[in-house]
Design a protein around this motif. Structure first.
Motif, short mmCIF file in Angstrom:
data_model
loop_
_atom_site.label_atom_id
_atom_site.label_comp_id
_atom_site.label_asym_id
_atom_site.label_seq_id
_atom_site.Cartn_x
_atom_site.Cartn_y
_atom_site.Cartn_z
N GLY A 71 -1.57 8.04 7.15
CA GLY A 71 -1.35 6.72 6.22
C GLY A 71 -2.52 6.83 4.73
N ALA A 72 -3.44 7.57 5.10
CA ALA A 72 -3.27 8.10 3.38
C ALA A 72 -2.99 8.76 2.86
N ASP A 73 -1.57 9.03 3.30
CA ASP A 73 -0.31 10.13 2.17
C ASP A 73 0.06 8.51 1.82
N LEU A 74 0.32 7.70 2.95
CA LEU A 74 1.11 6.25 2.68
C LEU A 74 0.86 5.60 1.67
N CYS A 75 -0.28 5.63 1.53
CA CYS A 75 -1.45 4.60 0.79
C CYS A 75 -1.20 5.15 -0.85
N VAL A 76 -0.56 6.14 -1.01
CA VAL A 76 -1.33 6.01 -2.09
C VAL A 76 0.43 7.11 -2.53
N PRO A 77 0.94 6.53 -3.66
CA PRO A 77 2.21 6.75 -4.37
C PRO A 77 2.09 7.79 -4.60
N ILE A 78 2.93 9.33 -4.41
CA ILE A 78 3.59 10.47 -4.78
C ILE A 78 3.30 9.83 -7.04
N GLU A 79 3.00 11.07 -8.01
CA GLU A 79 2.81 10.31 -8.76
C GLU A 79 3.23 12.07 -9.92
N GLU A 80 3.34 11.89 -10.93
CA GLU A 80 3.55 13.39 -11.62
C GLU A 80 2.36 14.09 -11.84
N ALA A 81 1.52 13.48 -12.65
CA ALA A 81 -0.35 14.11 -12.49
C ALA A 81 -1.47 13.31 -11.99
N PRO A 82 -1.38 13.39 -10.89
CA PRO A 82 -2.40 12.08 -10.35
C PRO A 82 -3.51 12.58 -10.50
#
Length: 191
Positions: A71-82
Motif C-alpha cells: 500500500g505504501a508502494d502504491l501511495c507514492v508514485p515512482i519519480e526520477e529523483a525522490p
C-alpha cells in the motif's frame, strides 16, 4: 517513522486525499482505488487470522505487514529523483510467496474439480481475501494502464502470487484439502 497523534485532519472533506509524496488527488483516483482494495484485503486477512491454525497465522501476519508495504508502494508514485527513498515491493517478497506456496502445495492432493469458497471459517475468509486481492490486482492493472501513472510492476506480481497462495492456504485450512467444498457442475439444472 509514522506518527499519528491526531486521526482526523479534515483534509479529505472535499473528496481529496494526499498521496505519500504530498500530492493531492481525488479519492476516486485509480491509485487510491488500488491501495484501498489492498487495505480491504488486509482487513479480511485479519478476520482469517482469528480462525487460522498457528502456522497459517504466522504466514498471514507476515503477509499483512507486506500488504502495508505494498500500500505504501502504491501511495507514492515512482519519480526520477525522490526526496526520500520510497518503500517498494521487492522480488524477495515475491520469491517468499512462491516458496511458501510450493512448500504448502507439496502436501496437497491434486484437484479434479474447482473448489467452492467454504469449509472451515479460516478457509472461507481466505477465499474472501483471495477475491479481494484479485480485485486489488485488477485495480492495479487499470493503474498501470494509465499513461500518467508510474507504478512498481512488482506490485502486480506480488498481488497475483498472493491470490494463488491464499487459495493454497485455504486448502491447508480445510484439513489439507479433505474438507474442500467441490463444485458439482450442472448439479441443479434439472430441478
Amino acid at each position: 517513522m509514522v506518527k499519528l497523534d491526531k486521526i482526523y485532519t479534515r483534509g479529505g472533506d472535499t473528496g481529496e486525499t494526499s498521496l505519500g509524496d504530498g500530492t493531492r488527488v481525488a479519492k476516486s483516483s485509480l491509485r487510491v482505488t488500488a491501495y484501498g482494495e489492498v487495505d480491504e484485503a488486509n482487513a479480511v486477512l485479519g478476520l482469517a487470522r482469528l480462525h487460522a491454525t498457528p502456522a497459517s497465522d504466522t504466514l498471514l501476519a507476515r503477509i499483512q505487514n507486506d500488504l502495508f508495504d505494498l500500500g505504501a508502494d502504491l501511495c507514492v508514485p515512482i519519480e526520477e529523483a525522490p526526496k526520500y527513498p520510497p518503500l517498494r515491493i521487492t522480488q524477495a517478497q515475491v520469491d517468499w510467496l512462491e516458496a511458501q506456496m510450493d512448500r504448502l502445495n507439496a502436501d496437497l492432493a491434486p484437484l479434479n474439480s474447482f473448489i467452492l469458497p467454504g469449509g472451515t471459517p479460516a478457509a472461507a475468509f481466505l477465499h474472501q481475501a483471495r477475491t479481494v486481492v484479485r480485485r486489488a490486482e485488477r485495480a492495479t492493472v487499470h493503474l498501470l494502464a494509465s499513461p500518467h501513472e508510474a507504478v512498481n510492476r512488482l506490485v502486480l506480481v506480488y498481488l497475483n502470487r498472493l491470490s494463488d497462495l491464499l487459495f493454497v492456504l485455504s486448502r491447508v485450512e480445510n484439513g489439507q484439502g479433505a474438507g474442500d467444498v467441490l463444485w458439482a457442475p450442472a448439479a441443479n439444472r434439472d430441478g
